[in-house]
Design a protein around this motif. Structure first.
Motif, short mmCIF file in Angstrom:
data_model
loop_
_atom_site.label_atom_id
_atom_site.label_comp_id
_atom_site.label_asym_id
_atom_site.label_seq_id
_atom_site.Cartn_x
_atom_site.Cartn_y
_atom_site.Cartn_z
N GLN A 166 0.82 -1.21 0.00
CA GLN A 166 0.00 0.00 0.00
C GLN A 166 0.85 1.26 0.00
OE1 GLN A 166 -2.87 -1.55 3.20
NE2 GLN A 166 -4.16 -0.19 2.01
N LEU A 167 2.05 1.19 0.57
CA LEU A 167 2.95 2.34 0.53
C LEU A 167 3.32 2.64 -0.91
CD1 LEU A 167 4.75 4.42 1.97
CD2 LEU A 167 6.55 2.68 2.02
N ILE A 168 3.68 1.61 -1.66
CA ILE A 168 4.03 1.79 -3.07
C ILE A 168 2.82 2.27 -3.86
CG2 ILE A 168 4.76 0.58 -5.18
CD1 ILE A 168 6.34 -1.33 -3.32
N LEU A 171 -0.21 6.76 -6.59
CA LEU A 171 -1.35 7.67 -6.68
C LEU A 171 -0.91 9.12 -6.63
CD1 LEU A 171 -4.25 6.09 -4.56
CD2 LEU A 171 -4.11 6.37 -7.04
N LEU A 172 0.05 9.43 -5.77
CA LEU A 172 0.57 10.81 -5.70
C LEU A 172 1.15 11.21 -7.05
CD1 LEU A 172 2.34 10.88 -2.20
CD2 LEU A 172 0.04 11.67 -2.78
N ASP A 180 -6.84 2.79 -10.92
CA ASP A 180 -7.91 1.88 -10.49
C ASP A 180 -7.35 0.70 -9.70
OD1 ASP A 180 -10.26 3.07 -11.25
OD2 ASP A 180 -10.25 2.23 -13.27
N LEU A 181 -6.18 0.22 -10.12
CA LEU A 181 -5.57 -0.90 -9.43
C LEU A 181 -5.35 -0.59 -7.96
CD1 LEU A 181 -4.25 -3.70 -9.49
CD2 LEU A 181 -2.11 -2.58 -10.15
N VAL A 182 -4.92 0.64 -7.68
CA VAL A 182 -4.67 1.04 -6.29
C VAL A 182 -5.97 1.42 -5.59
CG1 VAL A 182 -3.45 2.66 -4.79
CG2 VAL A 182 -2.38 1.86 -6.91
N MET A 183 -6.80 2.22 -6.26
CA MET A 183 -7.97 2.79 -5.61
C MET A 183 -9.11 1.79 -5.44
SD MET A 183 -7.93 6.56 -7.41
CE MET A 183 -8.95 7.40 -6.20
N SER A 184 -9.08 0.68 -6.19
CA SER A 184 -10.15 -0.30 -6.06
C SER A 184 -10.01 -1.15 -4.80
CB SER A 184 -10.19 -1.22 -7.30
OG SER A 184 -10.62 -0.51 -8.44
N LEU A 185 -8.84 -1.12 -4.17
CA LEU A 185 -8.63 -1.94 -2.98
C LEU A 185 -9.64 -1.63 -1.88
CD1 LEU A 185 -4.74 -2.19 -2.60
CD2 LEU A 185 -6.34 -4.08 -2.89
N ASP A 186 -9.84 -0.31 -1.61
CA ASP A 186 -10.77 0.04 -0.53
C ASP A 186 -12.20 -0.34 -0.89
OD1 ASP A 186 -11.12 1.94 -2.46
OD2 ASP A 186 -10.99 3.68 -1.11
#
Length: 227
Positions: free
Chosen positions: A75-77, A82-83, A117-123
């Motif tokens: 999640q850090l990566i 995302l930033l 989407d790959l990162v933001m879909s986790l939540d």
């Protein structure tokens, strides 16, 4: 079909609808930001493929989400990614665009949407999976509900951004906020920065500020170079 008469099913469905309305907004903002500079026909294609990617990713992530969340530094990566995406989307410009169109193409836009989407879909996946509580029918319905929400949200956001360019900055800040939250939600960092603590929200705010400041700086430097 007995679950249709089960109050727990309808309670879970209500929770999933609410989760999708709240959390799918992030995905809609990313798609709108990435597609806003495209021609109208390409905008529709980017929204379609971006939404398709989001849904497919949620199917995959639903299966492996629990395992993924146990990986250290993931999640850090993802938060750092995302930033970076927020900065790049803002750096594409809003007021600086010529006749409302940027130089980015359909493929780069879809690529940006896919990574975000790959990162933001986790939540989204975690929230929906928790509400479904192992009910496969609820998971499927939850995914089906997400499709029109993301498509409608993306289309609406593109129109709003075209009329009020400042929304682009707010959208980038939102991505930075989610990026900051994602970073401190990593299993290696979360014990030091508990959810909903002052430090947690400070990290989210710092992510939003970083994206806007750095994005605007690069945007202004690009405008000066062009002049």
């Amino acid at each position: 079909m007995d679950f249709f008469t089960n109050p727990q099913f309808w309670l879970g469905l209500g929770q999933i609808i609410w989760i999708n309305i709240i959390l799918s907004g992030d995905n809609a903002v990313v798609i709108a930001l990435a597609a806003r500079g495209l021609e109208p026909r390409q905008q529709k294609q980017a929204i379609f493929w971006g939404t398709a990617a989001a849904v497919i990713l949620r199917v995959v992530l639903t299966i492996v989400a629990v395992k993924l969340m146990q990986l250290p530094w993931l999640q850090l990566i993802g938060g750092i990614l995302l930033l970076w995406i927020g900065v790049q989307l803002l750096n594409d410009g809003d007021e600086e665009e010529v006749e409302g169109h940027s130089h980015s193409g359909l493929i780069p836009a879809i690529r940006t949407i896919l990574v975000a989407d790959l990162v933001m879909s986790l939540d989204n996946v975690i929230g929906v999976a928790a509400a479904a509580n192992g009910n496969t029918a609820l998971l499927v319905i939850g995914l089906a509900i997400a499709i029109p929400i993301v498509i409608f949200g993306s289309t609406l956001m593109i129109k709003v951004m075209g009329r009020y360019p400042i929304i682009v900055t707010f959208g980038a800040a939102l991505i930075g906020w989610v990026g900051g939250e994602t970073m401190v939600s990593d299993k290696m960092i979360e014990p030091m920065v508990p959810h909903h603590s002052v430090a947690f929200y400070a990290a989210a705010a710092a992510g939003a500020v970083l994206v806007v400041v750095l994005g605007k700086f690069l945007q202004n430097r690009k405008a000066v170079s062009a002049a």
